[in-house]
Design a protein around this motif. Structure first.
Motif, PDB file in Angstrom:
ATOM      1  N   ALA A 118      21.374  -8.682 -43.999  1.00 42.16           N
ATOM      2  CA  ALA A 118      22.012  -9.890 -44.521  1.00 42.16           C
ATOM      3  C   ALA A 118      20.982 -10.830 -45.147  1.00 42.16           C
ATOM      4  O   ALA A 118      21.221 -11.423 -46.208  1.00 42.16           O
ATOM      5  N   ARG A 119      19.841 -10.960 -44.496  1.00 42.85           N
ATOM      6  CA  ARG A 119      18.809 -11.854 -45.034  1.00 42.85           C
ATOM      7  C   ARG A 119      18.232 -11.305 -46.334  1.00 42.85           C
ATOM      8  O   ARG A 119      17.960 -12.063 -47.265  1.00 42.85           O
ATOM      9  N   ILE A 120      18.051  -9.997 -46.393  1.00 39.66           N
ATOM     10  CA  ILE A 120      17.575  -9.382 -47.632  1.00 39.66           C
ATOM     11  C   ILE A 120      18.566  -9.620 -48.758  1.00 39.66           C
ATOM     12  O   ILE A 120      18.200 -10.004 -49.877  1.00 39.66           O
ATOM     13  N   ARG A 121      19.827  -9.413 -48.458  1.00 40.33           N
ATOM     14  CA  ARG A 121      20.866  -9.606 -49.471  1.00 40.33           C
ATOM     15  C   ARG A 121      20.859 -11.045 -49.997  1.00 40.33           C
ATOM     16  O   ARG A 121      20.949 -11.284 -51.198  1.00 40.33           O
ATOM     17  N   ASN A 122      20.724 -11.999 -49.076  1.00 35.66           N
ATOM     18  CA  ASN A 122      20.714 -13.409 -49.479  1.00 35.66           C
ATOM     19  C   ASN A 122      19.510 -13.743 -50.348  1.00 35.66           C
ATOM     20  O   ASN A 122      19.633 -14.461 -51.352  1.00 35.66           O
ATOM     21  N   LEU A 123      18.343 -13.232 -49.969  1.00 36.54           N
ATOM     22  CA  LEU A 123      17.141 -13.520 -50.754  1.00 36.54           C
ATOM     23  C   LEU A 123      17.220 -12.905 -52.140  1.00 36.54           C
ATOM     24  O   LEU A 123      16.841 -13.537 -53.133  1.00 36.54           O
ATOM     25  N   LEU A 124      17.702 -11.668 -52.223  1.00 38.37           N
ATOM     26  CA  LEU A 124      17.804 -11.017 -53.522  1.00 38.37           C
ATOM     27  C   LEU A 124      18.848 -11.694 -54.400  1.00 38.37           C
ATOM     28  O   LEU A 124      18.690 -11.780 -55.618  1.00 38.37           O
ATOM     29  N   ARG A 125      19.892 -12.200 -53.780  1.00 39.51           N
ATOM     30  CA  ARG A 125      20.921 -12.908 -54.538  1.00 39.51           C
ATOM     31  C   ARG A 125      20.374 -14.233 -55.065  1.00 39.51           C
ATOM     32  O   ARG A 125      20.642 -14.648 -56.175  1.00 39.51           O
ATOM     33  N   ARG A 126      19.592 -14.901 -54.210  1.00 39.99           N
ATOM     34  CA  ARG A 126      19.058 -16.214 -54.585  1.00 39.99           C
ATOM     35  C   ARG A 126      17.961 -16.089 -55.618  1.00 39.99           C
ATOM     36  O   ARG A 126      17.859 -16.895 -56.544  1.00 39.99           O
ATOM     37  N   GLY A 127      17.133 -15.045 -55.459  1.00 41.07           N
ATOM     38  CA  GLY A 127      15.996 -14.875 -56.359  1.00 41.07           C
ATOM     39  C   GLY A 127      14.913 -15.881 -56.018  1.00 41.07           C
ATOM     40  O   GLY A 127      15.190 -17.041 -55.733  1.00 41.07           O
ATOM     41  N   THR A 128      13.676 -15.458 -56.030  1.00 41.94           N
ATOM     42  CA  THR A 128      12.582 -16.348 -55.671  1.00 41.94           C
ATOM     43  C   THR A 128      11.709 -16.744 -56.842  1.00 41.94           C
ATOM     44  O   THR A 128      10.972 -17.719 -56.765  1.00 41.94           O
ATOM     45  N   GLY A 129      11.758 -15.989 -57.927  1.00 42.92           N
ATOM     46  CA  GLY A 129      10.953 -16.354 -59.074  1.00 42.92           C
ATOM     47  C   GLY A 129       9.465 -16.250 -58.778  1.00 42.92           C
ATOM     48  O   GLY A 129       9.020 -15.697 -57.799  1.00 42.92           O
ATOM     49  N   THR A 130       8.655 -16.832 -59.669  1.00 40.96           N
ATOM     50  CA  THR A 130       7.210 -16.821 -59.512  1.00 40.96           C
ATOM     51  C   THR A 130       6.787 -17.925 -58.572  1.00 40.96           C
ATOM     52  O   THR A 130       7.256 -19.049 -58.686  1.00 40.96           O
ATOM     53  N   PRO A 131       5.911 -17.627 -57.611  1.00 45.05           N
ATOM     54  CA  PRO A 131       5.495 -18.673 -56.681  1.00 45.05           C
ATOM     55  C   PRO A 131       4.796 -19.818 -57.396  1.00 45.05           C
ATOM     56  O   PRO A 131       4.155 -19.631 -58.425  1.00 45.05           O
ATOM     57  N   ALA A 132       4.924 -21.006 -56.851  1.00 43.58           N
ATOM     58  CA  ALA A 132       4.351 -22.192 -57.470  1.00 43.58           C
ATOM     59  C   ALA A 132       2.831 -22.101 -57.515  1.00 43.58           C
ATOM     60  O   ALA A 132       2.195 -21.556 -56.616  1.00 43.58           O
ATOM     61  N   ARG A 133       2.254 -22.645 -58.572  1.00 42.15           N
ATOM     62  CA  ARG A 133       0.805 -22.702 -58.703  1.00 42.15           C
ATOM     63  C   ARG A 133       0.281 -24.115 -58.471  1.00 42.15           C
ATOM     64  O   ARG A 133      -0.851 -24.297 -58.010  1.00 42.15           O
ATOM     65  N   ILE A 134       1.093 -25.117 -58.832  1.00 39.28           N
ATOM     66  CA  ILE A 134       0.645 -26.505 -58.753  1.00 39.28           C
ATOM     67  C   ILE A 134       1.653 -27.325 -57.958  1.00 39.28           C
ATOM     68  O   ILE A 134       2.860 -27.222 -58.171  1.00 39.28           O
ATOM     69  N   ALA A 135       1.162 -28.144 -57.036  1.00 40.51           N
ATOM     70  CA  ALA A 135       1.986 -29.113 -56.310  1.00 40.51           C
ATOM     71  C   ALA A 135       1.559 -30.502 -56.757  1.00 40.51           C
ATOM     72  O   ALA A 135       0.381 -30.875 -56.622  1.00 40.51           O
ATOM     73  N   ALA A 136       2.497 -31.263 -57.306  1.00 38.87           N
ATOM     74  CA  ALA A 136       2.200 -32.613 -57.798  1.00 38.87           C
ATOM     75  C   ALA A 136       2.786 -33.642 -56.848  1.00 38.87           C
ATOM     76  O   ALA A 136       3.956 -33.557 -56.468  1.00 38.87           O
TER      77      ALA A 136
END
Length: 233
Positions: A118-136
């Motif tokens: 279930a958690r895998i399904r939720n993450l794949l549905r949500r999509g994570t994109g590219t991890p952040a490089r900069i925190a402002a």
């Protein structure tokens, strides 16, 4: 249909216990995912080099390395897929640290395979994109890849490893207090009495001048907090 199979998400099951790998793989195979498996860091890196992996189920206890550090390295190297950490260590500090180092979810052993599915399904549905490089935050930026602080005007402010790790945790938890144990999880057992933590906070405030005292607040009885809205890019 070969094309349809190629479009299915590709998952990597990384666990040093072959029985757990087989159990998880059998459950996920029934869901139609493409699967690879590895029992150590070397195997994980080989699998990632061989194919595009959409999600890693990552055990923290690997025979040739630490899963937490591997997660951090993968994010720093630009891996943009989802990561679910799996561990027998049921500790809030481990969970906080795992998520701060780039994991998308955290599951404690023993777990029900259907919950993992279930958690895998939720993450794949949500999509994570590219991890952040900069925190402002405020007038400042923290480079999460090069591990350095950028002052207004993009002047570089060098941070020690301990200072970067502490500021990164504050940035990711902006607006809520972090206990001393959460700020320095490697010294959680003695953090309540460790004065070097206060010294590191003091040095961070100095490096964030003239904003440091307003940005990093002491929250009585709870710890420290970054008093700023943080955006990630």
């Amino acid at each position: 249909m070969p094309g349809a199979a190629a479009d299915r998400p590709h998952l990597l099951i990384a666990d040093d216990d072959p029985d757990i790998r087989d159990l998880v793989a059998a459950q996920l195979a029934r869901e139609g995912y493409r699967l690879s498996a590895a029992g150590d860091v070397a195997g994980i890196r080989a699998a990632l080099a061989a194919a595009a992996i959409d999600l890693i189920v990552l055990d923290l206890g690997l025979p040739d390395g630490d899963g937490l550090m591997l997660c951090r390295e993968l994010r720093a190297e630009g891996y943009g897929g989802a990561i679910i950490m799996v561990t027998a260590r049921d500790s809030a500090i481990d969970r906080v640290l795992g998520l701060e180092l780039g994991a998308d979810d955290y599951l404690t052993k023993p777990f029900e395979p259907r919950e993992l599915t279930a958690r895998i399904r939720n993450l794949l549905r949500r999509g994570t994109g590219t991890p952040a490089r900069i925190a402002a935050f405020g007038r400042w930026r923290l480079d999460l890849v090069k591990r350095r602080l950028l002052a207004p005007g993009d002047n570089v402010v060098m941070l020690s490893t301990a200072e970067f790790d502490m500021l990164s945790r504050l940035v990711h938890a902006a607006g809520r207090p972090l206990s001393r144990e959460a700020l320095v999880p490697t010294r959680a057992a003695t953090a309540a009495f460790d004065r070097t933590i206060d010294n590191q906070i003091s040095r961070l405030r100095q490096k964030l001048k003239p904003d440091g005292d307003d940005l990093i607040l002491t929250v009585r009885g709870q710890g420290y907090m970054l008093a700023a809205t943080t955006t990630f890019a």
